[in-house]
Design an enzyme around this catalytic site. Structure first.
Site, PDB file in Angstrom:
ATOM      1  CB  ILE A   1      -1.264   0.229   1.003  1.00  0.00           C
ATOM      2  CG1 ILE A   1      -0.433   0.137   2.017  1.00  0.00           C
ATOM      3  CG2 ILE A   1      -1.887  -1.203   1.218  1.00  0.00           C
ATOM      4  CD1 ILE A   1      -1.589  -0.124   4.068  1.00  0.00           C
ATOM      5  N   GLY A   2       2.386   0.596   0.096  1.00  0.00           N
ATOM      6  CA  GLY A   2       2.518   2.214  -0.289  1.00  0.00           C
ATOM      7  C   GLY A   2       4.335   1.727  -0.052  1.00  0.00           C
ATOM      8  CB  SER A   3       7.990   1.911  -1.381  1.00  0.00           C
ATOM      9  OG  SER A   3       9.111   1.348  -1.222  1.00  0.00           O
ATOM     10  N   GLY A   4       8.476   3.831   0.649  1.00  0.00           N
ATOM     11  CA  GLY A   4       8.997   5.579   0.816  1.00  0.00           C
ATOM     12  C   GLY A   4      10.011   5.246   1.487  1.00  0.00           C
TER      13      GLY A   4
ATOM     14  N   GLY B   1      11.246   2.500   4.252  1.00  0.00           N
ATOM     15  CA  GLY B   1      10.828   0.924   4.287  1.00  0.00           C
ATOM     16  C   GLY B   1       9.287   0.331   2.684  1.00  0.00           C
ATOM     17  CE  LYS B   2       9.795  -2.973  -1.890  1.00  0.00           C
ATOM     18  NZ  LYS B   2       9.653  -3.979  -2.737  1.00  0.00           N
ATOM     19  CB  VAL B   3       3.178   0.688   4.432  1.00  0.00           C
ATOM     20  CG1 VAL B   3       2.519   0.362   5.430  1.00  0.00           C
ATOM     21  CG2 VAL B   3       4.395   1.610   5.168  1.00  0.00           C
TER      22      VAL B   3
ATOM     23  CE  LYS C   1       7.332   3.218   8.056  1.00  0.00           C
ATOM     24  NZ  LYS C   1       8.408   4.304   8.999  1.00  0.00           N
TER      25      LYS C   1
ATOM     26  CG  ASP D   1       9.381  14.279   8.008  1.00  0.00           C
ATOM     27  OD1 ASP D   1       9.097  15.346   7.524  1.00  0.00           O
ATOM     28  OD2 ASP D   1       9.554  12.972   7.195  1.00  0.00           O
TER      29      ASP D   1
END
Length: 411
Positions: free
Chosen positions: A122-125, A128-130, A145, A242
């Site tokens: 559902i996401g990557s940043g 790491g990946k989620v 995560k 942040d």
């Protein structure tokens, strides 16, 4: 070798008893010297060449020795590095099981969490990946995560250190952490409505935004309470560093949760400020003072939250081409504060109405206070919470959500 001039002045008698002395062939013939004639072995040029050759041999030997030492040192370094990586990556012979540490009552095992599928990404940043994971035991979803190896270890440690101690409805809940060698996972609350940035720019249908003012106000107040908890109710205080709309996640009821504590800083016990060895933050949300100092205070979080409030009120992004090169939403808002008519143009026209316009203007004023260029005049997060509560009109306020009726009005 005796020169012809010295031989002529002193004669043979002056040099008798000195074995090894010799004269050139021409001097012996002219002066009838009894000294031996010099051979090639006594030639000065030859001697100099021999010395130079010997020096080159010694220098080459030293260079070879130095190179050998460097090669040995490099091999030792690589061996130690490889050994450390093997220890970090697996330690399979020593530890074949995942280490699971839970911080809330959980109803899953390490095996449930670690078998992730890319279809559920559902996401990557940057950290790491989620993944979304539907637990088999109770059927409820969680977010997992998976942290990148290397720098992700620092994030893993930082998030656990902070989230394991926090209990607040507006802070992302950390259920558990798992680790095996170099692999690290965090099991978190699943936020079905994604992050605030996404929700702000989604539409239910064409021209109708997903979030109306009532929902945006609820998100502003909840996020403010979460940050106020970090600043004022944690000991020592926690500075997020942040704060941004993508780090404010929304559950199925649009209740906001502050997330991503990978660069958060725990303030010194002696004061509410600290120094950071690295730069943190996101372009468009970074307080101006961080351009010239590494001193970290709560005031930088307050500035960033002020930018989030501007997003909620205007419906705009922190950085847009319309603002101008190198400009952000804070600058753009500042250019519209000359008169009341321009100020009203700042409000998101997709949601503004006579019913909510005054409330939106009050929250806008809170945002302007938070985004003051100087850190000292910015309000504390406790003050921000009070001002946002005060910005809620009677039409939006319910009895249970109005515990502070004696808050001084902002206007």
């Amino acid at each position: 070798m005796v020169s012809s001039d010295l031989l002529q002045m002193g004669g043979d008698q002056a040099f008798l008893g000195n074995k090894g002395l010799c004269v050139e062939q021409s001097s012996k013939s002219q002066l009838h010297s009894g000294l031996d004639v010099c051979t090639g072995n006594n030639d000065p040029k030859r001697v100099a060449k021999e010395k130079l050759f010997l020096f080159c041999i010694i220098a080459s030997a030293l260079v070879i020795l130095l190179v050998g030492l460097l090669v040995v040192s490099y091999r030792n370094f690589k061996h130690n590095e490889s050994y450390a990586e093997n220890e970090l990556e697996g330690g399979k012979e020593k530890d074949l099981k995942w280490k699971l540490e839970s911080f809330h009552p959980v109803n899953f095992t390490a095996e449930d969490v670690c078998n992730l599928e890319e279809d559920n990404l559902i996401g990557s940043g940057g950290t790491g990946k989620v993944y979304r994971l539907d637990l088999k035991r109770n059927g409820g979803p969680v977010a997992v995560k998976q942290l990148w190896k290397g720098s992700g270890v620092k994030v893993f440690t930082a998030e656990i250190e902070i989230l394991r101690k926090i209990r607040h409805r507006n802070i992302m809940k950390l259920y558990a952490c798992l680790k095996k060698g170099g692999s690290s996972f965090l099991v978190l609350e699943y936020m079905s409505n994604g992050n605030l940035f996404q929700a702000l720019h989604r539409q239910i249908k064409e021209g109708v935004p997903e979030l109306d003012w009532h929902q945006r106000y609820k998100i502003a107040l909840g996020a403010a309470k979460g940050i106020a908890y970090l600043h004022h109710d944690c000991s020592p205080p926690i500075i997020h560093r942040d704060i941004k709309s993508t780090n404010i996640l929304l559950d199925e009821e649009y209740e906001p949760k502050i997330a991503d504590f990978g660069v958060a800083k725990i303030a010194d016990n002696s004061s509410t400020e600290s120094y950071s060895s690295c730069f943190a933050g996101t372009h468009g949300y970074i307080a101006p003072e961080l351009a010239y100092t590494l001193k970290v205070t709560e005031k930088s979080d307050i500035y960033s939250f002020g930018v989030v409030l501007l997003e909620l009120v205007t419906g705009r992004r922190p950085i847009e081409e319309e603002y101008g090169e190198g400009k952000d939403i804070v600058y753009w808002v500042g250019t519209h504060l000359s008169d009341q008519e321009n100020v009203q143009k700042l409000l998101d026209r997709d949601i503004v109405s006579d019913l909510v316009q005054e409330d939106m203007l009050k929250v806008l004023k809170v945002a302007i206070l938070c985004t003051n260029k100087l850190p000292t005049p910015r309000p504390t997060m406790r003050d921000v919470v009070k001002m946002i509560i005060d910005a809620d009109s009677c039409t939006l306020r319910s009895p249970e959500s109005n515990p502070e009726k004696n808050v001084k009005p902002l206007l």
